[in-house]
Write a protein that holds these residues in place. Structure first.
Motif, PDB file in Angstrom:
ATOM      1  N   HIS A  52     -75.646  29.181-120.949  1.00 18.42           N
ATOM      2  CA  HIS A  52     -76.128  28.528-119.736  1.00 18.42           C
ATOM      3  C   HIS A  52     -75.783  29.336-118.508  1.00 18.42           C
ATOM      4  O   HIS A  52     -74.869  30.146-118.498  1.00 18.42           O
ATOM      5  N   GLY A  53     -76.538  29.105-117.472  1.00 23.00           N
ATOM      6  CA  GLY A  53     -76.341  29.822-116.219  1.00 23.00           C
ATOM      7  C   GLY A  53     -77.575  29.642-115.366  1.00 23.00           C
ATOM      8  O   GLY A  53     -78.616  29.217-115.852  1.00 23.00           O
ATOM      9  N   ARG A  54     -77.423  30.002-114.117  1.00 24.34           N
ATOM     10  CA  ARG A  54     -78.524  29.820-113.179  1.00 24.34           C
ATOM     11  C   ARG A  54     -79.730  30.654-113.550  1.00 24.34           C
ATOM     12  O   ARG A  54     -79.652  31.560-114.368  1.00 24.34           O
ATOM     13  N   THR A  55     -80.808  30.369-112.877  1.00 25.30           N
ATOM     14  CA  THR A  55     -82.032  31.081-113.160  1.00 25.30           C
ATOM     15  C   THR A  55     -81.919  32.573-112.764  1.00 25.30           C
ATOM     16  O   THR A  55     -81.215  32.919-111.832  1.00 25.30           O
ATOM     17  N   GLY A  56     -82.567  33.420-113.594  1.00 26.20           N
ATOM     18  CA  GLY A  56     -82.539  34.860-113.315  1.00 26.20           C
ATOM     19  C   GLY A  56     -81.237  35.556-113.653  1.00 26.20           C
ATOM     20  O   GLY A  56     -80.955  36.648-113.160  1.00 26.20           O
ATOM     21  N   THR A  57     -80.426  34.948-114.510  1.00 27.29           N
ATOM     22  CA  THR A  57     -79.163  35.584-114.874  1.00 27.29           C
ATOM     23  C   THR A  57     -79.251  36.327-116.203  1.00 27.29           C
ATOM     24  O   THR A  57     -78.243  36.772-116.747  1.00 27.29           O
ATOM     25  N   GLY A  58     -80.460  36.433-116.747  1.00 27.87           N
ATOM     26  CA  GLY A  58     -80.662  37.281-117.920  1.00 27.87           C
ATOM     27  C   GLY A  58     -80.507  36.595-119.269  1.00 27.87           C
ATOM     28  O   GLY A  58     -80.455  37.264-120.304  1.00 27.87           O
ATOM     29  N   LYS A  59     -80.479  35.267-119.296  1.00 26.44           N
ATOM     30  CA  LYS A  59     -80.279  34.566-120.571  1.00 26.44           C
ATOM     31  C   LYS A  59     -81.407  34.873-121.561  1.00 26.44           C
ATOM     32  O   LYS A  59     -81.158  35.257-122.703  1.00 26.44           O
ATOM     33  N   THR A  60     -82.639  34.683-121.086  1.00 21.93           N
ATOM     34  CA  THR A  60     -83.786  34.909-121.972  1.00 21.93           C
ATOM     35  C   THR A  60     -83.887  36.382-122.378  1.00 21.93           C
ATOM     36  O   THR A  60     -84.101  36.704-123.549  1.00 21.93           O
ATOM     37  N   SER A  61     -83.683  37.265-121.416  1.00 17.55           N
ATOM     38  CA  SER A  61     -83.787  38.698-121.725  1.00 17.55           C
ATOM     39  C   SER A  61     -82.735  39.120-122.743  1.00 17.55           C
ATOM     40  O   SER A  61     -83.028  39.856-123.684  1.00 17.55           O
ATOM     41  N   VAL A  62     -81.511  38.653-122.544  1.00 15.54           N
ATOM     42  CA  VAL A  62     -80.429  39.049-123.451  1.00 15.54           C
ATOM     43  C   VAL A  62     -80.741  38.579-124.875  1.00 15.54           C
ATOM     44  O   VAL A  62     -80.586  39.327-125.840  1.00 15.54           O
ATOM     45  N   ILE A  63     -81.216  37.354-125.004  1.00 15.91           N
ATOM     46  CA  ILE A  63     -81.454  36.833-126.347  1.00 15.91           C
ATOM     47  C   ILE A  63     -82.652  37.534-127.002  1.00 15.91           C
ATOM     48  O   ILE A  63     -82.632  37.840-128.196  1.00 15.91           O
ATOM     49  N   ARG A  64     -83.667  37.828-126.209  1.00 13.01           N
ATOM     50  CA  ARG A  64     -84.814  38.556-126.781  1.00 13.01           C
ATOM     51  C   ARG A  64     -84.400  39.967-127.176  1.00 13.01           C
ATOM     52  O   ARG A  64     -84.856  40.502-128.187  1.00 13.01           O
ATOM     53  N   TYR A  65     -83.521  40.544-126.395  1.00  8.78           N
ATOM     54  CA  TYR A  65     -82.982  41.867-126.702  1.00  8.78           C
ATOM     55  C   TYR A  65     -82.229  41.827-128.042  1.00  8.78           C
ATOM     56  O   TYR A  65     -82.408  42.680-128.907  1.00  8.78           O
TER      57      TYR A  65
END
Ligand SMILES: Nc1ncnc2c1ncn2[C@@H]1O[C@H](COP(=O)(O)OP(=O)(O)OP(=O)(O)O)[C@@H](O)[C@H]1O
Ligand SMILES: [Mg+2]
Length: 338
Positions: A52-65
């Protein structure tokens, strides 16, 4: 070509869903996620996660990576990404998983029961270890799917903007679902600058986007990489529209303005029901404590709001970055940020 495009070399790398080759400033988070998945490599159950974390903190990118890196390493382990904002029912999530495991089958054509799809998924995965990523998990209409998947032995990675998103889970689900929390803090200036610098290497022709402007964009992004990228994309588009060869101050200022307006609108648009009512009250008051807010709530909407409920919604607004708090406990005050 009709227009001479002198600035943008590759617009794709500035798009929302572009997954960069390199993830910057998230080493610790990537390592934690990798170690929770690692047991799958030894045929052991993985540790469920809640990012969890605010928007634009890279959660989706990190997991897709991570899904991409795992798939490069082995075909025995598969991460399936589901965005619960689009697939918000148990049926839709199951269908999405089935489609990934069984891409050639036209599942949606024949309406099946949840249990039938689950059987198909179990059958299809065979010896493959599957973990399911539920992005924007708070958008699920029901938490049944979490229970269902964890009972069947699927690893779960849940993602949300709100650290309290899972607090409202059914007790039955919560007791069967253990998970580790990973917080994604807003990026600091240094990280944002590096993200923008790296991205601009692929996006722009050399010298077309002055370096000091990247710094201004990083400063104004306020910890949100998406905002930072939007600033540089918009500035470059404004400049190109006017046939310039280089982004100048005017383009940058215009971009800063456009992004700020968009962010406020988007956040406000997303607010619904009680959260919206409470936000309007805080905004109107400028600064207030919970007691004052609940008094006005009652006055304006003619119904009581329980203190715990109120704190829950206020916390949601804090996490969205719409309001901030000052002071502790009984003396806590809330004020509107935008
Ligand atoms: N560490 C990073 N390195 C490079 N690019 C990044 C990084 N973090 C985020 N970005 C870029 O910033 C944008 C937003 O990131 P992302 O979508 O991962 O954020 P998020 O935390 O999932 O946000 P939200 O909560 O709104 O879904 C993406 O375009 C992504 O490419
Ligand atoms: Mg996301």
């Amino acid at each position: 070509m009709i227009m001479n495009q002198a600035i943008i070399k590759n617009i794709d790398v500035l798009q929302e869903d572009y997954l960069p080759e390199k993830i910057i400033g998230r080493k610790k988070e990537i390592e934690s996620i990798a170690s929770s998945i690692r047991p799958l490599f030894y045929n052991k159950p993985m540790i469920n996660l809640f990012l969890h974390g605010r928007t634009g903190t890279g959660k989706t990118s990190v997991i897709r990576y991570i899904i991409r890196e795992v798939s490069k390493e082995t075909s025995r382990i598969k991460g399936i990404y589901v965005n619960c904002w689009m697939d918000d029912t148990t049926y839709a999530v199951l269908l999405r998983i089935a489609e990934v495991l069984h891409p050639t089958m036209r599942l949606a054509k024949i309406k099946r029961s949840n249990a039938e799809i689950l059987d198909l998924i179990n059958f299809k995965k065979g010896n493959t270890k599957v973990f399911v990523v539920l992005d924007e998990v708070d958008k699920l209409k029901s938490d049944e799917i979490l229970y269902m998947l964890s009972r069947e032995g699927y690893g779960l990675i849940m993602i949300s903007n709100y650290n309290i998103a899972l607090n409202k889970l059914d007790r039955r689900v919560r007791s069967s679902l253990s998970y580790i929390d990973i917080e994604f803090e807003p990026y600091d200036y240094e990280d944002l600058y590096n993200i923008l610098k790296e991205r601009s290497k692929y996006a722009f022709y050399e010298g077309a986007f002055p370096e000091p402007f990247l710094k201004v964009a990083a400063k104004n992004a306020k910890g949100d990489a998406r905002v930072g990228i939007s600033i540089i994309r918009n500035a470059a588009l404004f400049a190109e529209q006017q046939g310039k060869k280089k982004v100048d101050r005017e383009d940058l200022l215009k971009a800063l303005k456009s992004v700020k307006g968009a962010k406020e609108q988007e956040l406000e648009k997303e607010l619904k029901g009680k959260t919206k009512k409470i936000y309007e009250i805080v905004k109107g008051l400028g600064e207030a404590d919970a007691k004052e807010i609940s008094r006005i709530y009652k006055e304006r909407f003619g119904e009581d709001i329980h203190e715990r409920t109120l704190r829950y919604y206020l916390q949601e607004l804090v996490e969205k970055g719409l309001i901030e708090t000052k002071g502790e406990k009984r003396w806590k005050k809330y004020s509107s940020l935008i």
